[in-house]
Design a protein around this motif. Structure first.
Motif, PDB file in Angstrom:
ATOM      1  N   ILE A 160       0.830  -1.209   0.000  1.00 16.11           N
ATOM      2  CA  ILE A 160       0.000   0.000   0.000  1.00 16.11           C
ATOM      3  C   ILE A 160       0.864   1.258   0.000  1.00 16.11           C
ATOM      4  O   ILE A 160       0.610   2.217  -0.743  1.00 16.11           O
ATOM      5  CB  ILE A 160      -0.949  -0.003   1.220  1.00 16.11           C
ATOM      6  N   ILE A 161       1.920   1.246   0.820  1.00 22.88           N
ATOM      7  CA  ILE A 161       2.807   2.413   0.900  1.00 22.88           C
ATOM      8  C   ILE A 161       3.493   2.661  -0.438  1.00 22.88           C
ATOM      9  O   ILE A 161       3.555   3.804  -0.917  1.00 22.88           O
ATOM     10  CB  ILE A 161       3.859   2.222   2.019  1.00 22.88           C
ATOM     11  N   LEU A 162       4.011   1.609  -1.066  1.00 23.53           N
ATOM     12  CA  LEU A 162       4.737   1.788  -2.329  1.00 23.53           C
ATOM     13  C   LEU A 162       3.808   2.204  -3.470  1.00 23.53           C
ATOM     14  O   LEU A 162       4.199   3.009  -4.326  1.00 23.53           O
ATOM     15  CB  LEU A 162       5.473   0.498  -2.690  1.00 23.53           C
ATOM     16  N   ILE A 163       2.584   1.686  -3.488  1.00 22.79           N
ATOM     17  CA  ILE A 163       1.626   2.105  -4.516  1.00 22.79           C
ATOM     18  C   ILE A 163       1.361   3.601  -4.404  1.00 22.79           C
ATOM     19  O   ILE A 163       1.393   4.332  -5.401  1.00 22.79           O
ATOM     20  CB  ILE A 163       0.302   1.314  -4.385  1.00 22.79           C
ATOM     21  N   ASN A 164       1.115   4.068  -3.192  1.00 20.64           N
ATOM     22  CA  ASN A 164       0.820   5.490  -2.982  1.00 20.64           C
ATOM     23  C   ASN A 164       2.055   6.367  -3.122  1.00 20.64           C
ATOM     24  O   ASN A 164       1.977   7.493  -3.614  1.00 20.64           O
ATOM     25  CB  ASN A 164       0.173   5.694  -1.611  1.00 20.64           C
ATOM     26  N   ALA A 165       3.208   5.845  -2.692  1.00 21.16           N
ATOM     27  CA  ALA A 165       4.446   6.611  -2.797  1.00 21.16           C
ATOM     28  C   ALA A 165       4.792   6.873  -4.258  1.00 21.16           C
ATOM     29  O   ALA A 165       5.206   7.973  -4.628  1.00 21.16           O
ATOM     30  CB  ALA A 165       5.592   5.858  -2.113  1.00 21.16           C
ATOM     31  N   PHE A 166       4.608   5.858  -5.092  1.00 23.11           N
ATOM     32  CA  PHE A 166       4.897   6.035  -6.507  1.00 23.11           C
ATOM     33  C   PHE A 166       3.907   7.007  -7.134  1.00 23.11           C
ATOM     34  O   PHE A 166       4.263   7.787  -8.022  1.00 23.11           O
ATOM     35  CB  PHE A 166       4.849   4.691  -7.233  1.00 23.11           C
ATOM     36  N   ASN A 167       2.691   6.984  -6.665  1.00 22.66           N
ATOM     37  CA  ASN A 167       1.676   7.924  -7.147  1.00 22.66           C
ATOM     38  C   ASN A 167       2.076   9.364  -6.832  1.00 22.66           C
ATOM     39  O   ASN A 167       1.848  10.281  -7.632  1.00 22.66           O
ATOM     40  CB  ASN A 167       0.326   7.585  -6.506  1.00 22.66           C
ATOM     41  N   LEU A 168       2.706   9.562  -5.676  1.00 22.74           N
ATOM     42  CA  LEU A 168       3.067  10.915  -5.240  1.00 22.74           C
ATOM     43  C   LEU A 168       4.224  11.520  -6.033  1.00 22.74           C
ATOM     44  O   LEU A 168       4.317  12.738  -6.153  1.00 22.74           O
ATOM     45  CB  LEU A 168       3.407  10.913  -3.741  1.00 22.74           C
ATOM     46  N   ILE A 169       5.122  10.693  -6.564  1.00 23.06           N
ATOM     47  CA  ILE A 169       6.242  11.268  -7.318  1.00 23.06           C
ATOM     48  C   ILE A 169       5.841  11.592  -8.755  1.00 23.06           C
ATOM     49  O   ILE A 169       6.626  12.199  -9.492  1.00 23.06           O
ATOM     50  CB  ILE A 169       7.486  10.344  -7.339  1.00 23.06           C
TER      51      ILE A 169
END
Length: 375
Positions: A160-169
């Motif tokens: 979940i963190i990596l999915i959202n983190a990639f979305n943020l960049i």
């Protein structure tokens, strides 16, 4: 599929290399020729991204490029890396769910909790259903083998963190696409070096590379009529696939006592995976810390991302993306050189350099401001 492999074998070349070549070629071509159609539909139906508080563009731009990326991966991966879908039964279903949620969000903007529910569902599918999880931390903070329940929860949260983190960049042209290109290349090379059992993951990495390269041709275009963003559809799909490949990378180095399959041991495997994904990890942690310090919700939109700080220095999108990727590639190279170092020390070095890089633009901006004030 066996007939297909027999057909390829008749060429006299190793099947793996034929799959690599065809996987790259078709993934590139499918994305390349799909995007113009998506652009026409987006303009005709006014399915465009409106500039907002976090936006780095001033005009409406089509943002459904992620559909072309899914289309390419969804066709090529089951053909050229079908072993993955035999081994991980819920992988394709997870991609379809993310496609649906991403397209809905790009068109009508879904509530955050609905997206989170979908991300939890796909994470549970691959972690519990396909058994893709972090089983061992190799001594990080003194932790080695992890209890099954803790491993499942930790892995789901990681997804979940990596999915959202990639979305943020995904905030400026070329950054999310370029960085996914780099990550897929690094994981692909690593899988290739680790032996033939991992070849399907190598092919998947190459398919992602081909698809993203074709997307970047349009994303970095100087012509507004042919420019497109990947949107939440693309960023969530790529974030999910990179989380999948990174956790699979860590899992390779665990002795599962499976006959006829070579196992490997690299204590720093989790840290190397963190180094490869260091940009989205550091950028997300950094903005959350800043928001909490300023007594704001971690989910509030702002312009404290690394790419926003570089744009503040009057750099172009391309240069900003290039500088960010080059700096974090340096961190990956350092992690590789120090891979046999104490795992906790290496983690500290990687995170320190990651956060230091996030503040370099701020230091430069402050020095410029001081210099201009004196003048």
């Amino acid at each position: 599929m066996k007939n297909f492999e027999l057909f390829l074998a008749q060429s006299g070349l190793p099947i793996f290399y034929i799959k690599i070549g065809l996987g790259f070629l078709f993934s590139f071509l499918i994305t390349f020729f799909s995007i113009p159609t998506i652009l026409r539909i987006s303009r005709k139906k006014n399915l465009m991204d409106e500039p907002g508080i976090r936006s780095s563009h001033l005009r409406k731009i089509a943002n459904l490029g992620g559909i072309a990326i899914f289309y390419s991966i969804g066709i090529c991966a089951p053909i050229f890396a079908y072993e993955l879908f035999d081994l991980y039964k819920f992988l394709f279903a997870s991609l379809v769910i993310l496609l649906y949620v991403g397209v809905m969000d790009d068109i009508v903007v879904m509530r955050a909790y609905k997206k989170l529910v979908a991300q939890v569902v796909v994470s549970c599918l691959v972690v519990i259903g396909s058994d893709i999880r972090i089983r061992n931390l190799f001594g990080i903070f003194g932790i080695y083998e992890i209890n099954y329940f803790v491993s499942v929860v930790f892995s789901i949260i990681t997804f979940i963190i990596l999915i959202n983190a990639f979305n943020l960049i995904d905030g400026i042209d070329g950054l999310a696409g370029g960085y996914s290109l780099v990550c897929s290349s690094l994981f692909g090379i690593s899988y290739y070096r680790l032996g033939s059992y991992n070849y399907p993951l190598v092919i998947l990495s190459v398919i992602i590379i081909g698809s993203v390269l074709a997307f970047l041709y349009y994303n970095l275009s100087n012509y507004r009529s042919s420019k497109i963003f990947m949107g939440d559809t693309g960023s969530m799909l790529l974030g999910f696939l990179l989380a999948f490949t990174s956790i699979s990378f860590i899992d390779i180095f665990i002795d599962k006592n499976i006959p006829n399959i070579p196992r490997y041991h690299l204590k720093s495997a989790p840290v190397v995976a963190v180094a490869i994904l260091i940009l989205p990890i550091v950028d997300t942690l950094n903005v959350i810390i800043i928001r909490l310090i300023n007594k704001k919700s971690p989910f509030d939109a702002d312009r404290n991302h690394i790419h926003h700080k570089l744009l503040k220095l009057n750099l172009t999108h391309r240069r900003s993306s290039g500088y960010i990727i080059l700096y974090y590639l340096f961190i990956v190279g350092l992690a590789y050189l120090l891979r046999h170092t104490n795992v906790n020390l290496l983690l500290f070095i990687i995170l320190f350099l990651g956060f230091f890089g996030a503040y370099i633009p701020h230091f430069i901006y402050t020095l410029r401001h001081i210099k201009n004030t004196k003048n």
